[in-house]
Design a protein around this motif. Structure first.
Motif, PDB file in Angstrom:
ATOM      1  N   GLY A 157       0.777  -1.227   0.000  1.00 33.81           N
ATOM      2  CA  GLY A 157       0.000   0.000   0.000  1.00 33.81           C
ATOM      3  C   GLY A 157       0.810   1.280   0.000  1.00 33.81           C
ATOM      4  N   LEU A 158       2.117   1.190  -0.180  1.00 37.97           N
ATOM      5  CA  LEU A 158       2.936   2.411  -0.124  1.00 37.97           C
ATOM      6  C   LEU A 158       2.700   3.310  -1.336  1.00 37.97           C
ATOM      7  N   SER A 159       2.322   2.719  -2.469  1.00 43.30           N
ATOM      8  CA  SER A 159       2.009   3.557  -3.633  1.00 43.30           C
ATOM      9  C   SER A 159       0.768   4.399  -3.365  1.00 43.30           C
ATOM     10  N   ASP A 160      -0.225   3.815  -2.669  1.00 40.80           N
ATOM     11  CA  ASP A 160      -1.413   4.598  -2.301  1.00 40.80           C
ATOM     12  C   ASP A 160      -1.053   5.687  -1.290  1.00 40.80           C
ATOM     13  N   LEU A 161      -0.130   5.391  -0.394  1.00 41.55           N
ATOM     14  CA  LEU A 161       0.315   6.402   0.567  1.00 41.55           C
ATOM     15  C   LEU A 161       1.021   7.543  -0.155  1.00 41.55           C
ATOM     16  N   TYR A 162       1.796   7.212  -1.183  1.00 44.64           N
ATOM     17  CA  TYR A 162       2.466   8.238  -1.988  1.00 44.64           C
ATOM     18  C   TYR A 162       1.435   9.167  -2.625  1.00 44.64           C
ATOM     19  N   ASP A 163       0.396   8.591  -3.229  1.00 39.65           N
ATOM     20  CA  ASP A 163      -0.636   9.407  -3.866  1.00 39.65           C
ATOM     21  C   ASP A 163      -1.345  10.291  -2.844  1.00 39.65           C
ATOM     22  N   ALA A 164      -1.602   9.744  -1.657  1.00 39.59           N
ATOM     23  CA  ALA A 164      -2.288  10.529  -0.629  1.00 39.59           C
ATOM     24  C   ALA A 164      -1.427  11.695  -0.163  1.00 39.59           C
ATOM     25  N   LEU A 165      -0.118  11.478  -0.034  1.00 39.02           N
ATOM     26  CA  LEU A 165       0.776  12.571   0.358  1.00 39.02           C
ATOM     27  C   LEU A 165       0.820  13.656  -0.712  1.00 39.02           C
ATOM     28  N   ARG A 166       0.875  13.250  -1.979  1.00 43.16           N
ATOM     29  CA  ARG A 166       0.907  14.242  -3.058  1.00 43.16           C
ATOM     30  C   ARG A 166      -0.368  15.076  -3.069  1.00 43.16           C
ATOM     31  N   GLU A 167      -1.493  14.447  -2.725  1.00 44.38           N
ATOM     32  CA  GLU A 167      -2.772  15.174  -2.703  1.00 44.38           C
ATOM     33  C   GLU A 167      -2.881  16.075  -1.486  1.00 44.38           C
ATOM     34  N   ALA A 168      -2.370  15.613  -0.347  1.00 45.59           N
ATOM     35  CA  ALA A 168      -2.499  16.392   0.883  1.00 45.59           C
ATOM     36  C   ALA A 168      -1.552  17.582   0.916  1.00 45.59           C
ATOM     37  N   LEU A 169      -0.341  17.427   0.383  1.00 43.93           N
ATOM     38  CA  LEU A 169       0.652  18.504   0.388  1.00 43.93           C
ATOM     39  C   LEU A 169       1.139  18.727  -1.044  1.00 43.93           C
ATOM     40  N   PRO A 170       0.317  19.265  -1.922  1.00 41.56           N
ATOM     41  CA  PRO A 170       0.697  19.361  -3.343  1.00 41.56           C
ATOM     42  C   PRO A 170       1.926  20.224  -3.601  1.00 41.56           C
ATOM     43  N   GLU A 171       2.025  21.373  -2.945  1.00 42.05           N
ATOM     44  CA  GLU A 171       3.151  22.266  -3.233  1.00 42.05           C
ATOM     45  C   GLU A 171       4.454  21.705  -2.689  1.00 42.05           C
ATOM     46  N   ALA A 172       4.438  21.249  -1.434  1.00 40.64           N
ATOM     47  CA  ALA A 172       5.678  20.737  -0.825  1.00 40.64           C
ATOM     48  C   ALA A 172       6.158  19.483  -1.531  1.00 40.64           C
ATOM     49  N   THR A 173       5.241  18.579  -1.869  1.00 36.37           N
ATOM     50  CA  THR A 173       5.657  17.335  -2.523  1.00 36.37           C
ATOM     51  C   THR A 173       6.139  17.581  -3.944  1.00 36.37           C
ATOM     52  N   GLU A 174       5.515  18.531  -4.648  1.00 33.24           N
ATOM     53  CA  GLU A 174       5.964  18.821  -6.010  1.00 33.24           C
ATOM     54  C   GLU A 174       7.365  19.423  -5.999  1.00 33.24           C
ATOM     55  N   ALA A 175       7.644  20.307  -5.038  1.00 34.86           N
ATOM     56  CA  ALA A 175       8.986  20.876  -4.935  1.00 34.86           C
ATOM     57  C   ALA A 175      10.010  19.797  -4.614  1.00 34.86           C
ATOM     58  N   ALA A 176       9.675  18.880  -3.686  1.00 33.32           N
ATOM     59  CA  ALA A 176      10.600  17.798  -3.340  1.00 33.32           C
ATOM     60  C   ALA A 176      10.823  16.873  -4.520  1.00 33.32           C
ATOM     61  N   ALA A 177       9.751  16.554  -5.265  1.00 31.22           N
ATOM     62  CA  ALA A 177       9.889  15.676  -6.427  1.00 31.22           C
ATOM     63  C   ALA A 177      10.730  16.336  -7.515  1.00 31.22           C
ATOM     64  N   ALA A 178      10.583  17.650  -7.688  1.00 26.22           N
ATOM     65  CA  ALA A 178      11.371  18.355  -8.704  1.00 26.22           C
ATOM     66  C   ALA A 178      12.861  18.298  -8.390  1.00 26.22           C
ATOM     67  N   VAL A 179      13.197  18.445  -7.116  1.00 25.89           N
ATOM     68  CA  VAL A 179      14.605  18.348  -6.721  1.00 25.89           C
ATOM     69  C   VAL A 179      15.146  16.961  -7.025  1.00 25.89           C
ATOM     70  N   THR A 180      14.368  15.928  -6.713  1.00 25.87           N
ATOM     71  CA  THR A 180      14.809  14.559  -6.966  1.00 25.87           C
ATOM     72  C   THR A 180      14.969  14.309  -8.462  1.00 25.87           C
ATOM     73  N   ARG A 181      14.000  14.777  -9.267  1.00 23.61           N
ATOM     74  CA  ARG A 181      14.089  14.579 -10.716  1.00 23.61           C
ATOM     75  C   ARG A 181      15.310  15.271 -11.297  1.00 23.61           C
ATOM     76  N   ALA A 182      15.621  16.476 -10.796  1.00 24.13           N
ATOM     77  CA  ALA A 182      16.792  17.202 -11.296  1.00 24.13           C
ATOM     78  C   ALA A 182      18.077  16.448 -10.968  1.00 24.13           C
ATOM     79  N   ALA A 183      18.142  15.890  -9.755  1.00 22.64           N
ATOM     80  CA  ALA A 183      19.339  15.142  -9.362  1.00 22.64           C
ATOM     81  C   ALA A 183      19.494  13.884 -10.206  1.00 22.64           C
ATOM     82  N   VAL A 184      18.385  13.180 -10.457  1.00 16.46           N
ATOM     83  CA  VAL A 184      18.442  11.970 -11.274  1.00 16.46           C
ATOM     84  C   VAL A 184      18.840  12.306 -12.706  1.00 16.46           C
ATOM     85  N   ALA A 185      18.284  13.393 -13.268  1.00 18.64           N
ATOM     86  CA  ALA A 185      18.624  13.784 -14.642  1.00 18.64           C
ATOM     87  C   ALA A 185      20.097  14.137 -14.766  1.00 18.64           C
TER      88      ALA A 185
END
Length: 478
Positions: free
Chosen positions: A151-179
């Protein structure tokens, strides 16, 4: 940009298990009995492309504020106040309890984004509990199994919905590092080089890792709270409050430290409880990963047998040691009392001769500057390296003053000495018949090294190694 999530709920719903799952390792103590976690524990979590700080908390219980359970609840409420979002966890198999409903109301009052998590939801037996959690009014429950990682994928979706701005900023940092990492690998594979970015300012020194250890009720958590200037750790008159080894960051006069508070260590023969064994094992791990260990002794009852056992353990693990006499405000303030205790330390702990002894009080804050300076001083000694030429000049002087004894009528030859590593200072002495050198002469050499090169209070490792015989492989001529 990272964010902070606090995991809250009543005791024994699986908060620490989820914490361990998110940080990717078993750092929080987990047991079947309720109320294992007492202090707040922070860790760096990874869920999909989200990197964030997660806080494990004590179970919420209704109790008077001055009681231990009440103080634990205050720590949890402080964690909720500091967090950006809350994971409110319930047990899907047990169903909702009156305590769940009462604490759900407290979580709503915190005014933070909330994700309702129904743990232990694997199997059909938990389905009713998951649907029942809708009644809390905290939105759709996320069914997971922290123990099995479901169920961790569902938890991920719930976090993205509950904190859209903070999670999007964190995901952008991770994507930039991976790229950036993929681009570097592709360029290396194709034979291209990527221009290096402009040199950044040198990073600050790494924090000094400190473990504060001692017998139960010696005042370890109180001392650390005084250093932090906040009630970060749970304290009280009860012995054995601390269970987990809790790491906290400290900035003291511009220098960074990572301090680990540990559970009180009793004699092994007196420990019967499984949870206490786990707590002590966690404290031993803190010693092994520390650079400096502060052994906190009760100044009103110093140098108990267990204190000496802990000090000997620290020496065997090769860690720098500082002896702190706590509750100095309660000890007798006779003239020369501290000097007498230092003499006792030199007599009872000869294996770390010259270790710093500091009188402190977590209640009044006395002696804290001296304690932190002693930590920095012993850390520098622990990292000290001695040039080879200076070591061999010292060896010549030592041999002239006190040559090694003859064993079985044959003279021992000590050829030369070098220091291959520090942390702690470790020396290799090349000689003939290394196994024949008496222990008393080894101690003489170690004490000489300590005095000659100013290495007080730190363990010293001296390895005797036989010099290779160049004729050993030649065939004997007839």
């Amino acid at each position: 940009m990272s964010f902070t999530i606090a995991i809250v709920g009543r005791p024994n719903v699986g908060k620490s298990t989820l914490f361990n799952r998110l940080v990717g390792k078993r750092v929080a103590l987990v047991d079947d009995q309720p109320g294992v976690t007492r202090d707040r524990r922070e860790g760096l979590a990874r869920l999909g492309d989200l990197d964030f700080t997660v806080v494990d908390t004590a179970g919420l219980e209704e109790a008077p504020g001055e009681s231990l359970a009440g103080r634990m609840r205050a720590q949890t409420e402080a964690a909720m106040a500091d967090a950006d979002g809350i994971l409110f966890m319930v047990d899907a198999r047990a169903g909702l309890t009156p305590a769940d409903r009462a604490f759900a109301a407290a979580v709503r009052k915190a005014g933070k984004p909330v994700v309702l998590v129904a743990n232990k939801s694997e199997g059909r037996a938990a389905s009713a509990g998951v649907y029942e959690a809708f009644g809390l009014g905290l939105g759709e429950p996320v069914g997971i199994s922290a123990e099995h990682g479901e169920g961790l994928s569902d938890l991920y979706d719930a976090l993205r919905e509950a904190l859209p701005e903070a999670t999007e900023a964190a995901a952008a940092v991770t994507r930039a590092a991976v790229a950036a990492e993929r681009a570097a690998k592709a360029a290396a594979r194709d034979g291209f080089t990527i221009a290096e970015p402009e040199a950044e300012p040198a990073e600050a020194p790494r924090p000094v890792r400190i473990a504060v250890v001692g017998r139960p009720n010696a005042g370890k958590s109180t001392l650390i709270n005084r250093l932090l200037g906040a009630d970060r750790l749970l304290t009280g008159p009860e012995a054995g409050i601390t269970r987990d080894s809790i790491a906290v960051d400290l900035d003291w006069n511009g220098r960074r430290f990572e301090i680990h508070d540990t559970a009180g260590m009793r004699r092994k023969s007196k420990i019967d409880d499984r949870l206490e064994k786990m707590s002590v094992a966690d404290g031993l791990d803190a010693i092994r990963f520390a650079e400096v260990v502060v052994l906190l002794m009760d100044a009103t009852a110093p140098f108990e047998e267990q204190d000496l056992r802990i000090a000997d353990l620290v020496e065997r693990e090769g860690r720098a040691l500082v002896l702190a006499l706590s509750k100095w405000d309660l000890a007798e303030s006779e003239a020369g009392a501290l000097a007498r205790l230092r003499e006792q330390a030199a007599f009872r702990l000869p294996q770390v001769a010259g270790l710093p002894v500091v009188a402190v009080s977590g209640l009044t804050g006395a002696g804290l500057d001296r304690l932190m300076q002693a930590v920095l001083d012993i850390h520098a000694v622990w990292n000290r390296r001695v040039p080879t030429h200076a070591l061999n000049r010292w060896l010549d002087t030592v041999l002239d003053a006190h040559p090694p004894p003859a064993v079985a009528g044959r003279r021992l030859k000590l050829n030369y000495i070098t220091q291959p590593k520090a942390r702690p200072p470790s020396f290799v002495l090349f000689c003939s018949r290394a196994d024949a050198v008496p222990d008393s002469y080894r101690r003489y050499l170690i004490n000489g090294l300590r005095d000659a090169f100013d290495l007080p209070g730190t363990p010293i490792r001296l390895t005797l190694r036989e010099k290779a015989n160049p004729y050993a492989t030649r065939a004997t001529r007839k």
